[in-house]
Structure formats: structure tokens, C-alpha cells
Design a protein around this motif. Structure first.
Motif, mmCIF file in Angstrom:
data_model
loop_
_atom_site.group_PDB
_atom_site.id
_atom_site.type_symbol
_atom_site.label_atom_id
_atom_site.label_comp_id
_atom_site.label_asym_id
_atom_site.label_seq_id
_atom_site.Cartn_x
_atom_site.Cartn_y
_atom_site.Cartn_z
ATOM 1 N N THR A 20 0.844 -1.291 -0.014
ATOM 2 C CA THR A 20 0.201 0.003 0.063
ATOM 3 C C THR A 20 0.923 1.219 -0.161
ATOM 4 O O THR A 20 0.727 2.112 -0.677
ATOM 5 C CB THR A 20 -0.886 -0.179 1.279
ATOM 6 O OG1 THR A 20 -1.594 -1.117 1.345
ATOM 7 C CG2 THR A 20 -1.863 1.221 1.297
ATOM 8 N N MET A 21 1.706 1.309 0.813
ATOM 9 C CA MET A 21 2.878 2.373 0.863
ATOM 10 C C MET A 21 3.513 2.534 -0.536
ATOM 11 O O MET A 21 3.655 3.747 -0.812
ATOM 12 C CB MET A 21 3.614 2.249 2.153
ATOM 13 C CG MET A 21 4.688 3.432 2.467
ATOM 14 S SD MET A 21 3.849 4.926 2.257
ATOM 15 C CE MET A 21 3.034 4.934 4.090
ATOM 16 N N SER A 22 3.852 1.466 -0.927
ATOM 17 C CA SER A 22 4.546 1.579 -2.431
ATOM 18 C C SER A 22 3.529 2.234 -3.179
ATOM 19 O O SER A 22 4.360 3.026 -4.072
ATOM 20 C CB SER A 22 4.923 0.294 -2.910
ATOM 21 O OG SER A 22 5.664 -0.007 -4.094
ATOM 22 N N SER A 23 2.566 2.269 -3.335
ATOM 23 C CA SER A 23 1.608 2.992 -4.351
ATOM 24 C C SER A 23 1.494 4.245 -4.145
ATOM 25 O O SER A 23 1.503 5.080 -4.959
ATOM 26 C CB SER A 23 0.029 1.976 -4.577
ATOM 27 O OG SER A 23 -0.685 2.229 -3.512
ATOM 28 N N HIS A 24 1.622 4.415 -2.531
ATOM 29 C CA HIS A 24 1.298 5.796 -2.211
ATOM 30 C C HIS A 24 2.552 6.567 -2.461
ATOM 31 O O HIS A 24 2.713 7.782 -2.946
ATOM 32 C CB HIS A 24 1.257 6.063 -0.723
ATOM 33 C CG HIS A 24 -0.195 5.768 -0.217
ATOM 34 N ND1 HIS A 24 -1.271 6.075 -0.837
ATOM 35 C CD2 HIS A 24 -0.701 5.038 0.711
ATOM 36 C CE1 HIS A 24 -2.259 5.773 -0.102
ATOM 37 N NE2 HIS A 24 -2.085 4.913 0.929
ATOM 38 N N LEU A 25 3.738 6.002 -2.397
ATOM 39 C CA LEU A 25 4.885 6.669 -2.773
ATOM 40 C C LEU A 25 5.258 6.927 -4.298
ATOM 41 O O LEU A 25 5.730 7.897 -4.760
ATOM 42 C CB LEU A 25 6.357 5.756 -2.370
ATOM 43 C CG LEU A 25 6.474 5.735 -0.760
ATOM 44 C CD1 LEU A 25 7.393 4.682 -0.180
ATOM 45 C CD2 LEU A 25 6.691 7.200 -0.098
ATOM 46 N N ALA A 26 4.584 5.913 -4.717
ATOM 47 C CA ALA A 26 4.421 6.153 -6.330
ATOM 48 C C ALA A 26 3.641 7.353 -7.028
ATOM 49 O O ALA A 26 4.134 8.094 -7.633
ATOM 50 C CB ALA A 26 3.773 5.052 -6.947
ATOM 51 N N ILE A 27 2.730 7.778 -6.178
ATOM 52 C CA ILE A 27 1.847 8.717 -6.492
ATOM 53 C C ILE A 27 2.743 9.965 -5.923
ATOM 54 O O ILE A 27 2.536 10.984 -6.761
ATOM 55 C CB ILE A 27 0.602 8.578 -5.697
ATOM 56 C CG1 ILE A 27 -0.308 7.698 -6.329
ATOM 57 C CG2 ILE A 27 -0.505 10.007 -5.603
ATOM 58 C CD1 ILE A 27 -1.655 7.134 -5.617
ATOM 59 N N LEU A 28 3.305 9.955 -4.942
ATOM 60 C CA LEU A 28 3.664 11.288 -4.764
ATOM 61 C C LEU A 28 5.128 11.580 -5.558
ATOM 62 O O LEU A 28 5.461 12.760 -5.799
ATOM 63 C CB LEU A 28 4.617 10.869 -3.222
ATOM 64 C CG LEU A 28 3.505 11.148 -1.826
ATOM 65 C CD1 LEU A 28 3.973 10.688 -0.596
ATOM 66 C CD2 LEU A 28 3.109 12.578 -1.603
ATOM 67 N N THR A 29 5.703 10.385 -5.826
ATOM 68 C CA THR A 29 6.720 10.749 -6.794
ATOM 69 C C THR A 29 6.218 11.445 -8.068
ATOM 70 O O THR A 29 6.865 12.103 -8.859
ATOM 71 C CB THR A 29 7.486 9.281 -7.178
ATOM 72 O OG1 THR A 29 8.146 8.802 -5.674
ATOM 73 C CG2 THR A 29 8.706 9.454 -8.233
ATOM 74 N N ASN A 30 5.180 10.614 -8.625
ATOM 75 C CA ASN A 30 4.438 10.991 -9.874
ATOM 76 C C ASN A 30 4.403 12.563 -9.915
ATOM 77 O O ASN A 30 3.924 13.407 -10.767
ATOM 78 C CB ASN A 30 3.375 10.368 -10.333
ATOM 79 C CG ASN A 30 2.735 10.473 -11.619
ATOM 80 O OD1 ASN A 30 1.826 10.943 -11.818
ATOM 81 N ND2 ASN A 30 3.460 10.130 -12.653
ATOM 82 N N ALA A 31 3.745 13.018 -8.593
ATOM 83 C CA ALA A 31 3.377 14.522 -8.570
ATOM 84 C C ALA A 31 4.556 15.396 -8.357
ATOM 85 O O ALA A 31 4.452 16.545 -8.070
ATOM 86 C CB ALA A 31 2.609 14.633 -7.239
ATOM 87 N N GLY A 32 5.782 14.788 -8.166
ATOM 88 C CA GLY A 32 7.008 15.541 -8.306
ATOM 89 C C GLY A 32 7.147 16.056 -6.916
ATOM 90 O O GLY A 32 7.967 17.084 -6.575
#
Lengths: 115, 115
Positions: B48-60
Motif C-alpha cells: 500500500t505504501m509503495s503505491s502511495h510513494l509512487a503517487i507522491l513521486t509522480n506528483a513531483g
DNA sequence: ATAATATGTCGATTATCGTCGACATATGGA
DNA sequence: TCCATATGTCGACGATAATCGACATATTAT
């Protein structure tokens, strides 16, 4: 301002129509703008806009007052300031590198602190 | 920074776990924190955290680098600064009343502009 | 090579969100 | 009162998001 409130406020702004409406209201200041006028300006059905305005209100970012037939929405200075303060302080205390450049870029054009 | 990007960034922060992770990373600065460590600290399943981190990354808002077995996440100064600048300038140019008090409250404790 | 550790991806389920037609309420004028 | 205008509420639908088990990949040590 606690985390839950912050999440709610950020969520309220994390939507194109709502962010657009919010920015519109920021520029209007205390004068504000009628619900229908906002909907027309942004080309959004009045009921859709109505629910968006309710969300922004619930998040403490805008206020409303009745003026005869219209309901005038205007920015809530207190709530808006709280949110931005929270975000800024969060970053500043953790990493001054983030805030210093922001302050430098924001200061000249607009508001002078300690004035 | 355009509206679409802003909405994406705000949306990334408009979630309790992600805002918590972001704040954690702000405090760590360049040192950052391993994905698993973040998940453990916040009591969230690693995937779950992995997908959250991906979203934060994608948002720059955050970056990542590999360090042996771990992937270290750290705040993205540039992206974070851009988002805050955009919000601050939006408000300041529309209504200096909002920004002035924020600057006053943020300045003393942390970063001095024009220094 | 095998096993342990660290993280990411896939897919399914559930929950929440955005949208809008239809209806309800509030205000002011004829 | 009756109607037009202004806004809000309800309910349903489709879209998107959050969550997590199961599996896949990457790294290091033995």
C-alpha cells in the motif's frame, strides 16, 4: 490545524473546478461572487457547482452570505491562511531550503513582513 | 506550474497516509528514508505504501534512489517549492491580507529572506 | 545456488468522488 | 397569489481511488 483538517482542505482544492472557483474568489476578495455567476464564468452546471462550493465551504476555505436572491461566496481568509501557514511551517521547520526561495519570490511583488 | 499539475500535487497530499509520509520525508531532508522504514513507521502494509510513494513521486514531490537493498525516498525540493510558490503567489496577488500574516509567522522561526 | 531481505506489480474488491437530471426551497416582482 | 429567478438537495450512475493478498523482481550473504 490537525492532519485530518489539512487533508480535507487539500482535497477540496485538489479538483480542477474547485481550484478554479477558489482562485476566482481569491481575486474577488470580500466582494465575493454569486453562486450562479461562478457557475456561468466556469461553464459548469449550477448544481454541480453548488456541491463543489459546499465542499470548499466545509473545508473552511470559503464563506457565504445571502444578498437578496443570490448567495454570495467569498474567500475565508482565516481558513486559507491556516492551511498555507501549516504547509509553510511544516516545510520550513524541516527544511529551510524550501521556504527561503519561496519567501524571496513572494515578498517583492506583494506583501512586506514586519512592516 | 499549471493548474493540472497543481491539482495533481494537491491530490497527492490530500490523503492521510501520503501527507504523513511526506511530512516524515520533509523532516529527513536529503537523508531520506527507506520505503520499508516509512511503511513500518506509519504502520501501513508495504505494498500500500509503495503505491502511495509512487503517487507522491509522480506528483513531483519526492524522489528515490537505490542504496543496496533499499530504495531511499527523499523530498523533492524543487517540486515542493513550486507547489507552495504557486499557492502563495496566487493568494498574495489576489489578497495580500492572506500572505502577510503567514510570512510574519513563518519568518522569525526559520528562514530569513534577502540574507 | 539457495535463502533471506527489500521493494514493486497485478488484480480484485470496496469505498469514495464527480456529474447531472429531477425536484425542492427561497426570494422578489407583477 | 402566481411566476420567474437563484440556489440547494436527492438519488443514481459511471469513474476513479484505496486497500491488500499473491506473486515477481532485485540485492546481498552464506
Amino acid at each position: 490545524m490537525d492532519i485530518t483538517t489539512t487533508v480535507k482542505s487539500l482535497g477540496a482544492l485538489a479538483q480542477e473546478s474547485r481550484l478554479a472557483a477558489f482562485r476566482l474568489l481569491v481575486r474577488r476578495g470580500d466582494t465575493g461572487m454569486a453562486a450562479g455567476e461562478i457557475a456561468r464564468e466556469l461553464s459548469i452546471p449550477h448544481n454541480t457547482m453548488s456541491s463543489h462550493l459546499a465542499i470548499l465551504t466545509n473545508a473552511g476555505l470559503i464563506n457565504s452570505r445571502r444578498e437578496s436572491r443570490s448567495i454570495i461566496y467569498s474567500i475565508d481568509f482565516g481558513g486559507t491562511r491556516e492551511l498555507l501557514s501549516f504547509l509553510m511551517q511544516d516545510c520550513c521547520q524541516g527544511q529551510p531550503e524550501i521556504c527561503a526561495p519561496i519567501l524571496d519570490s513572494v515578498l517583492p511583488g506583494c506583501c512586506a513582513p514586519n512592516s
